[in-house]
Design a protein around this motif. Structure first.
Motif, PDB file in Angstrom:
ATOM      1  N   ASP A  81      -1.608   5.572   7.814  1.00 14.07           N
ATOM      2  CA  ASP A  81      -1.334   6.520   8.891  1.00 14.07           C
ATOM      3  C   ASP A  81       0.147   6.482   9.261  1.00 14.07           C
ATOM      4  OD1 ASP A  81      -1.162   7.550  11.729  1.00 14.07           O
ATOM      5  OD2 ASP A  81      -3.296   7.856  11.345  1.00 14.07           O
ATOM      6  N   PRO A  82       0.786   7.656   9.458  1.00 23.15           N
ATOM      7  CA  PRO A  82       2.224   7.678   9.764  1.00 23.15           C
ATOM      8  C   PRO A  82       2.631   6.808  10.939  1.00 23.15           C
ATOM      9  CG  PRO A  82       1.471   9.889   9.244  1.00 23.15           C
ATOM     10  CD  PRO A  82       0.244   9.014   9.295  1.00 23.15           C
ATOM     11  N   LYS A  83       1.751   6.610  11.907  1.00 19.52           N
ATOM     12  CA  LYS A  83       2.129   5.791  13.066  1.00 19.52           C
ATOM     13  C   LYS A  83       2.221   4.311  12.704  1.00 19.52           C
ATOM     14  CE  LYS A  83      -2.653   5.477  14.769  1.00 19.52           C
ATOM     15  NZ  LYS A  83      -3.574   5.877  15.866  1.00 19.52           N
ATOM     16  N   PHE A  84       1.635   3.908  11.561  1.00 22.07           N
ATOM     17  CA  PHE A  84       1.748   2.532  11.084  1.00 22.07           C
ATOM     18  C   PHE A  84       2.693   2.412   9.886  1.00 22.07           C
ATOM     19  CE2 PHE A  84      -2.795   2.665  12.623  1.00 22.07           C
ATOM     20  CZ  PHE A  84      -2.534   2.019  13.821  1.00 22.07           C
ATOM     21  N   ARG A  85       2.972   3.521   9.228  1.00 20.39           N
ATOM     22  CA  ARG A  85       3.747   3.485   7.989  1.00 20.39           C
ATOM     23  C   ARG A  85       5.191   3.056   8.228  1.00 20.39           C
ATOM     24  NH1 ARG A  85       3.753   9.042   5.322  1.00 20.39           N
ATOM     25  NH2 ARG A  85       1.524   8.804   5.738  1.00 20.39           N
ATOM     26  N   SER A  86       5.693   3.255   9.430  1.00 13.29           N
ATOM     27  CA  SER A  86       7.074   2.886   9.713  1.00 13.29           C
ATOM     28  C   SER A  86       7.242   1.394   9.973  1.00 13.29           C
ATOM     29  CB  SER A  86       7.593   3.676  10.924  1.00 13.29           C
ATOM     30  OG  SER A  86       6.824   3.386  12.075  1.00 13.29           O
ATOM     31  N   LYS A  87       6.138   0.649  10.081  1.00 10.78           N
ATOM     32  CA  LYS A  87       6.234  -0.794  10.275  1.00 10.78           C
ATOM     33  C   LYS A  87       6.801  -1.446   9.011  1.00 10.78           C
ATOM     34  CE  LYS A  87       4.382  -0.967  14.396  1.00 10.78           C
ATOM     35  NZ  LYS A  87       3.061  -1.557  14.597  1.00 10.78           N
ATOM     36  N   LEU A  88       7.657  -2.431   9.192  1.00 10.38           N
ATOM     37  CA  LEU A  88       8.280  -3.080   8.041  1.00 10.38           C
ATOM     38  C   LEU A  88       7.254  -3.797   7.172  1.00 10.38           C
ATOM     39  CD1 LEU A  88      11.586  -4.543   9.536  1.00 10.38           C
ATOM     40  CD2 LEU A  88      11.198  -2.362   8.381  1.00 10.38           C
ATOM     41  N   ALA A  89       6.139  -4.229   7.760  1.00 12.45           N
ATOM     42  CA  ALA A  89       5.096  -4.888   6.980  1.00 12.45           C
ATOM     43  C   ALA A  89       4.414  -3.927   6.021  1.00 12.45           C
ATOM     44  CB  ALA A  89       4.059  -5.524   7.912  1.00 12.45           C
ATOM     45  N   ALA A  90       4.500  -2.612   6.284  1.00 15.14           N
ATOM     46  CA  ALA A  90       3.915  -1.608   5.397  1.00 15.14           C
ATOM     47  C   ALA A  90       4.819  -1.311   4.213  1.00 15.14           C
ATOM     48  CB  ALA A  90       3.624  -0.323   6.170  1.00 15.14           C
ATOM     49  N   ILE A  91       6.059  -1.784   4.258  1.00 16.50           N
ATOM     50  CA  ILE A  91       7.017  -1.598   3.165  1.00 16.50           C
ATOM     51  C   ILE A  91       7.081  -2.904   2.398  1.00 16.50           C
ATOM     52  CG2 ILE A  91       9.396  -1.043   2.569  1.00 16.50           C
ATOM     53  CD1 ILE A  91       9.578   0.439   5.260  1.00 16.50           C
ATOM     54  N   ARG A  92       6.723  -2.887   1.126  1.00 19.19           N
ATOM     55  CA  ARG A  92       6.570  -4.120   0.352  1.00 19.19           C
ATOM     56  C   ARG A  92       7.536  -4.141  -0.826  1.00 19.19           C
ATOM     57  NH1 ARG A  92       1.643  -6.576   1.666  1.00 19.19           N
ATOM     58  NH2 ARG A  92       1.284  -7.446  -0.413  1.00 19.19           N
TER      59      ARG A  92
END
Length: 856
Positions: A340-351
């Motif tokens: 979800d876009p509201k969680f996608r900006s979290k750094l933990a979602a970027i691997r």
């Protein structure tokens, strides 16, 4: 005569404790799996380092009761001073006059031995708690970039607190039993014994932390991909010898990384849920673009993983130092469009996907990294079976977009990295420099296609001479046939989107604002000192103060470049308040800037309608025409031309903020901070390992994955003043009859948006085409889960065309009369008083959000 026996190997026997400890140190203490317990007075403290064990050794006069065990093997994890006590009972063994090993007799032991039931219980407790303790230790070290020594100090402090806590609980338990004497003595003894049998969970991870991580969490180890080898001289003692050294990069296996991510149940559910498209005529995410609906995989399997790749170079040394370019790294990240876009900006979602040295990439070419990535992408596209906790599943996925700045995208796609050396300067069309200066309509340019691109690459490869090959490369603006052409169902023309962070905020906006300010100052319409004073004294909101724009110097305006020396975050705030700063200056140059800000507000919008996309296209075309009229001597730069392709990009991939690189670049900070504390012998491996250690324990920290961290967070809590009135009001607005607790909070964070009592404004309703703003007077938290905003309703008068902000009126009676739970837009707004009026500045356009709300 008394003797001491080694309880680890059961072979060595000594006459003194000193000799025994020397034996343990020499024979066993340096083993990596060294692990012993104390055992004195039933002490269960364990040690993994001999020095710590030595400091806790018993005083002179204590003896070890021998135990029958098999000889010749090491038994770690045993009690070295098993069943020892401070009583006068000692274990005495007589030594025969011969040289053979003495016979050992079992003495009577004061303390009863530990039962199998107790051992089983202790082991079970240790297994549960130790895993959480290890996750805590790893999280502290990796997130805070701490050394192993510092982590040991922290663990030591936690252990001390833990011991005090257990003693306190035990004393309170005794008090409870004393107050309720009707309980059985056996029950009381068993209950208090649980505190004595508690085993410190940190004791097993204080030393050998890497081994503990591997055993408990099974991190996805970065794979070393050797590309070449070189012969070098290395120091060996006092001489130098010739050695072969590998030159490699590190790759995190994509499928294993995805499997690790999906071990979290909430993420697994999110990724396996088929996405719901927005209403017809609106664009909210990648799923609403034409590329998603026509994609061979996504059209058949809507819940297939949407991979978003990103690549960029980072500098891990001082950029002004002598090693500035020697230690540049090339980073590859990925995230998923299914999140979800509201969680996608979290750094933990970027691997992390891969990491390599920039100097090596310049020698090998970036295709060596893409080749390894392509192997996993091909497997994922055709479907791979992975074993999960709830059974085996088949996983499908494909690349939806490759993001990055112009340099990175041109390098990865095989286009000319130096645009100035190419005749065709755009990766979306075949425009040249002359056409770029005069043609401002996308449809008038010859558009590139994947088929034409492959044909042009073939012509370059088959060129008969080097001169012809170089000429074709310059004409087509292509260096090579990139490996990403072979990525399944990937179109490198349409799926390498322009990044508005680099194109607009670090390019077009910075240049055009600089040109306008320079003209206004030179013409005497604006004073730079007053302008800078207004920047410094502007009433910024508490959330904007960190990105407050910097004062602009005369040197910056006079420099022969297009830079305003503001970061992307500062440019966002500057464009938001710029019209307030230029208010009262009557000039066509101000009108020009106003049109630019209108474009920025549209491209930043989270929801965009088809009608707005068509309007954006005409606005960009008119804006470029006006730029050439106002600044005829200035050239249209490539980034201005790239703006012409933004409307088509929205139609294909959805809103532009979904492919914005701002959060990807924020991920760099983790690796830069670690790099400053590491040596550079193999920095790629070290950084990859630290990242994988952090990711492997993210599911173990607390109750939620870091992707969902701060989804809901409350500030200081206070009691509700008029409790009965508030409860009645909550029942009236939301129909909640039963409420266990209602408290008031000073601030509240919801999906990264912070709402502050008495300062923040929310959009609680719509009135026609206008949003209805409300000033938050109080925030109520009901039963620790349901949030209610009590707000004072403001009347929206209009959208001021000069300031591009909503003008509102404050009610005469300053009393909050309404409650809201669901909001129209979750951004936290703030009002400012300006020229005897109250305005609410906006970062992005709200018109399509309101329209989407009015026509569900």
């Amino acid at each position: 005569m008394a003797l001491w026996r080694c309880m680890i190997c059961f072979i060595f026997v000594s006459l003194t404790l000193k000799v025994l400890l020397s034996h343990i140190n020499a024979a066993h203490g340096r083993r990596q799996d060294f692990w012993v317990y104390c055992g004195i007075d039933g002490c269960e403290q364990d040690f993994r380092v001999f020095n710590s064990f030595f400091r806790q050794s018993p005083p002179r006069g204590w003896r070890i009761p021998p135990t029958s065990h098999s000889l010749g093997s090491e038994n770690f994890g045993v009690s070295v001073f098993a069943n020892c006590s401070t009583t006068t009972t000692t274990s005495i063994v007589e030594i025969s006059t011969g040289g053979s090993l003495p016979e050992v007799q079992e003495p009577q032991v004061v303390d009863s031995p530990i039962t199998e039931e107790a051992v089983t219980t202790t082991s079970f407790t240790r297994h549960d708690i130790t895993r959480s303790a290890a996750a805590f230790a790893i999280s502290v070290q990796e997130q805070c970039h701490l050394s192993q020594t510092t982590v040991k100090h922290i663990i030591s402090g936690v252990q001390q607190y833990q011991a005090v806590l257990l003693d306190t609980l035990k004393e309170r338990m005794k008090s409870v039993f004393e107050d309720h004497a009707e309980g059985t003595t056996q029950l009381q003894d068993d209950a208090l014994a649980t505190f004595d049998k508690f085993m410190d969970p940190f004791s097993t991870i204080a030393y050998g932390q890497s081994r503990a991580i591997g055993e408990m969490f099974c991190p996805v180890n970065a794979e070393e991909v050797v590309v070449s080898q070189k012969i070098c001289w290395v120091k060996q003692g006092l001489s130098r010898v010739m050695s072969i050294r590998n030159k490699s990069f590190y790759y995190v296996p994509l499928i294993e990384s995805l499997k690790q991510l999906m071990t979290n149940e909430r993420i697994f559910t999110m990724l396996n849920t088929a996405p719901q498209r927005s209403r017809e005529g609106f664009f909210y995410d990648f799923r609403d673009g034409s590329l998603f609906t026509s994609h061979p995989l996504f059209s058949q399997r809507p819940n297939a993983l949407q991979l978003i790749l990103y690549t960029d170079e980072i500098e891990i040394c001082n950029p002004l130092g002598s090693h500035a370019s020697a230690n540049k790294l090339v980073m590859f990240y990925y995230t998923l469009g299914n999140i979800d876009p509201k969680f996608r900006s979290k750094l933990a979602a970027i691997r992390l996907l891969a990491i390599a040295k920039a100097n090596d990439i310049s020698q090998w070419g970036i295709d060596v990294v893409l080749k390894r990535i392509l192997q996993d992408l091909s497997l994922l596209y055709n479907g791979v079976r992975i074993e999960m906790s709830n059974g085996e599943i088949e996983l499908f996925g494909a690349v939806i977009a490759i993001c990055g700045d112009t340099l990175a995208q041109h390098e990865i796609a095989g286009f000319k990295e130096g645009i100035g050396f190419a005749y065709s300067k755009c990766r979306h069309c075949e425009c040249n420099f002359d056409d770029m200066q005069s043609v401002f309509e996308e449809k008038k340019f010859v558009q590139r296609t994947l088929e034409k691109h492959i044909r042009q690459c073939f012509e370059i490869d088959k060129a008969s001479t080097d001169l012809l090959k170089a000429s074709l490369k310059t004409t087509y603006g292509i260096n090579r046939r990139s490996r990403i052409v072979d990525v399944p169902a990937f179109d490198l023309i349409k799926q390498t989107p322009q990044d508005i962070m680099h194109v607009i905020f670090e390019g077009v906006a910075s240049m055009e604002v600089k040109f306008v300010l320079k003209h206004l100052i030179l013409s005497g319409q604006l004073e730079l000192d007053k302008f800078n004073s207004d920047i410094q004294n502007f009433p910024y909101s508490p959330l904007e103060i960190w990105d407050k724009p910097s004062p602009i110097s005369f040197g910056t305006l006079a420099a022969n470049d297009n830079k305003l020396k503001q970061s992307c975050g500062q440019m966002l705030i500057l464009l938001k308040i710029l019209l307030f700063l230029l208010y009262g200056v009557e000039s066509e140059y101000v009108v020009f800037i106003r049109k630019l800000i209108m474009i920025v507000q549209i491209v930043l919008a989270p929801i965009i309608s088809l009608q707005t996309v068509l309007q954006l296209r005409s606005m960009i075309e008119e804006h470029l025409y006006q730029f050439k009229q106002l600044f005829p001597e200035a050239n249209i730069i490539p980034k201005q031309h790239y703006m012409l392709h933004l409307p088509s990009q929205i139609l294909s991939l959805g809103p532009l903020i979904r492919s914005m690189c701002m959060r990807f670049e924020a991920k760099h900070s983790y690796f830069k901070q670690w790099a400053s504390k590491l040596n550079f012998k193999n920095v790629c491996k070290s950084l990859a390992n630290h990242n994988q250690f952090l990711e492997c324990c993210q599911n173990e920290i607390g109750t939620e994955h870091p992707i969902f961290a701060k989804e809901k967070e409350s500030g200081p809590v206070s009691a509700v003043k008029n409790n009965d009135y508030v409860r009645k009001k909550i029942k009236e607005f939301f129909g909640i009859d039963v409420m266990q607790s209602v408290v008031s909070v000073k601030w509240y964070v919801l999906n990264g948006n912070k709402y502050i009592t008495g300062k923040s404004m929310i959009i609680a309703d719509v009135d026609g085409t206008f949003p209805v703003f409300g000033l938050i007077k109080d925030i109520f938290l009901i039963d620790s889960s349901f949030i209610a905003f009590e707000y004072q309703r403001y009347e929206t008068l209009n959208l001021n065309e000069d300031l591009l902000a909503y003008e509102v009126t404050v009610p005469i009676v300053a009393q909050a009369t309404e409650l809201a739970h669901e909001l129209i837009d979750y951004t936290s707004y703030f009002s400012i008083s300006f020229r005897d009026s109250v305005f609410v500045p906006i970062k992005y356009s709200l018109s399509d959000i309101i329209s989407h709300r009015n026509h569900p």
